[in-house]
Design a protein around this motif. Structure first.
Motif, PDB file in Angstrom:
ATOM      1  N   LEU A 105       1.028  -1.348  -0.238  1.00  0.00           N
ATOM      2  CA  LEU A 105      -0.073   0.023   0.078  1.00  0.00           C
ATOM      3  C   LEU A 105       1.050   1.259  -0.084  1.00  0.00           C
ATOM      4  O   LEU A 105       1.953   1.401   1.085  1.00  0.00           O
ATOM      5  N   SER A 106       0.346   1.944  -1.058  1.00  0.00           N
ATOM      6  CA  SER A 106       1.233   3.475  -0.742  1.00  0.00           C
ATOM      7  C   SER A 106       0.748   4.623   0.885  1.00  0.00           C
ATOM      8  O   SER A 106       0.413   4.099   1.666  1.00  0.00           O
ATOM      9  N   GLN A 109      -3.111   5.597   1.679  1.00  0.00           N
ATOM     10  CA  GLN A 109      -3.889   3.989   1.948  1.00  0.00           C
ATOM     11  C   GLN A 109      -3.126   3.316   2.766  1.00  0.00           C
ATOM     12  O   GLN A 109      -4.882   3.094   3.911  1.00  0.00           O
ATOM     13  N   LYS A 110      -2.147   2.655   4.044  1.00  0.00           N
ATOM     14  CA  LYS A 110      -1.816   2.615   5.172  1.00  0.00           C
ATOM     15  C   LYS A 110      -2.597   3.412   5.936  1.00  0.00           C
ATOM     16  O   LYS A 110      -3.258   3.051   7.010  1.00  0.00           O
ATOM     17  N   LYS A 112      -5.312   5.181   5.725  1.00  0.00           N
ATOM     18  CA  LYS A 112      -6.560   5.858   6.054  1.00  0.00           C
ATOM     19  C   LYS A 112      -6.752   4.210   6.214  1.00  0.00           C
ATOM     20  O   LYS A 112      -7.971   4.253   6.966  1.00  0.00           O
ATOM     21  N   LEU A 113      -6.400   2.769   6.089  1.00  0.00           N
ATOM     22  CA  LEU A 113      -6.692   1.906   6.414  1.00  0.00           C
ATOM     23  C   LEU A 113      -6.374   1.960   7.784  1.00  0.00           C
ATOM     24  O   LEU A 113      -7.164   1.297   8.955  1.00  0.00           O
ATOM     25  N   ILE A 192      -5.778  -3.782  -4.956  1.00  0.00           N
ATOM     26  CA  ILE A 192      -5.413  -2.814  -4.340  1.00  0.00           C
ATOM     27  C   ILE A 192      -6.813  -1.627  -4.105  1.00  0.00           C
ATOM     28  O   ILE A 192      -7.175  -0.949  -3.437  1.00  0.00           O
ATOM     29  N   GLU A 196      -9.063  -0.332  -1.536  1.00  0.00           N
ATOM     30  CA  GLU A 196      -8.870   1.167  -0.868  1.00  0.00           C
ATOM     31  C   GLU A 196     -10.727   1.431  -1.291  1.00  0.00           C
ATOM     32  O   GLU A 196     -11.233   2.436  -0.432  1.00  0.00           O
ATOM     33  N   ASN A 200     -12.597   2.989   2.246  1.00  0.00           N
ATOM     34  CA  ASN A 200     -13.572   4.266   1.900  1.00  0.00           C
ATOM     35  C   ASN A 200     -15.324   4.172   2.184  1.00  0.00           C
ATOM     36  O   ASN A 200     -15.949   5.602   2.827  1.00  0.00           O
TER      37      ASN A 200
END
Length: 295
Positions: A105-106, A109-110, A112-113, A192, A196, A200
């Motif tokens: 993950l970017s 992204q990480k 947000k997760l 991925i 994502e 969201n």
């Protein structure tokens, strides 16, 4: 490595709930989950759109639906009734502990997760060994659980129990291995992107699952099409094609084969397969078969 116990059961439940994410002939007789029929001279196939996770105590069965079940020789579900070995399939295709999820993950992204997992009180370590597709499927369960929806109350399991009470055969259009493959075979970039999107949606809390359950109970096909399919098609067109439209064509072909027999059949698949311009009903209409909504 995660063992084949409670974690594997959770992963398998995720497949059943979510694989299975508004065009019809006729009108609803009352506010109830939608039920359609397609017939020929000597047999009828009932088409029922299920919701795989529901709150306890929801009253959704009707006399018309119960009569259709009694009249049918066999109950057909999306996946085979005997899912023995499903946990092993998910483990084999869904876990990659040598390459932790966070490395795929970017940073954005990480972040947000991690925020979503904190919100739901789930340790990030649980997700670390998962491939992105399985992380997405598992994460998608969290809002359902928080909204009070449970697969144990799902319409498909309720109908399965009813068929067993009536000593009816229970068949499946697909195997668990096939269902897992729809996601596991996606390129990692698509997995991925799928994850994502689920992140969201999960960040929105219980709003979406609550809306879906209410629309399903009311038989509101237009709302279900918008919530379930339109958003998925816009966000992830390849995933929509793989999970919905291509399968609808295959399901329609099997239903046509069922009509070639002389016994009534009851088909219960996720309601997303029975709404929209690429639904099973549309695929059947292209074969010259008239589908009529009776509830």
């Amino acid at each position: 490595m995660i063992d084949g116990g409670s974690e594997m059961k959770s992963f398998t439940k995720a497949i059943r709930i979510l694989l299975p994410l508004s065009m019809f002939i006729g009108s609803a007789a009352q506010a109830a989950p939608a039920l359609w029929v397609v017939s020929d001279t000597d047999s009828t196939v009932y088409l029922f759109g299920t919701q795989h996770a529901l709150p306890a105590g929801m009253n959704w069965r009707t006399s018309r639906l119960d009569a259709a079940m009694r009249a049918s020789a066999t109950l057909w579900l999306e996946a085979e009734s005997n899912s023995g070995g499903a946990g092993a399939i998910v483990q084999q295709r869904g876990l990659d502990p040598a390459n932790p999820l966070e490395t795929k993950l970017s940073p954005a992204q990480k972040t947000k997760l991690d925020a979503v997992l904190v919100h739901y009180g789930v340790p990030a370590a649980k997700f670390a060994p998962m491939r992105p597709w399985l992380a997405a499927m598992t994460l998608a369960q969290l809002p359902l659980t928080k909204a009070g929806l449970d697969a144990k109350n799902g319409a498909d399991l309720t109908l399965k129990a009813l068929a067993e009470e009536q000593s009816k055969p229970i068949e499946g259009f697909e195997t668990m291995a096939q269902q897992v493959g729809y996601l596991a075979d996606l390129p990692e970039a698509d997995q991925i992107a799928f994850l994502e999107d689920v992140i969201n949606r999960a960040a929105r809390g219980v709003q979406l699952p609550t809306m879906i359950a209410a629309a399903w109970q009311a038989g509101d096909i237009a709302a279900l099409e918008t919530i379930v399919n339109v958003e998925l098609k816009q966000r992830s067109p390849r995933l929509y094609t793989r999970l919905v439209s291509e399968r609808n064509v295959r399901y329609a072909a099997r239903i046509q084969q069922l009509l070639a027999g002389n016994k009534d059949q009851f088909v219960a698949v996720g309601v997303g397969h029975l709404v929209g311009t690429e639904s099973i009903q549309v695929a059947l209409a292209r074969k010259g078969l008239k589908v009529r909504r009776i509830e």
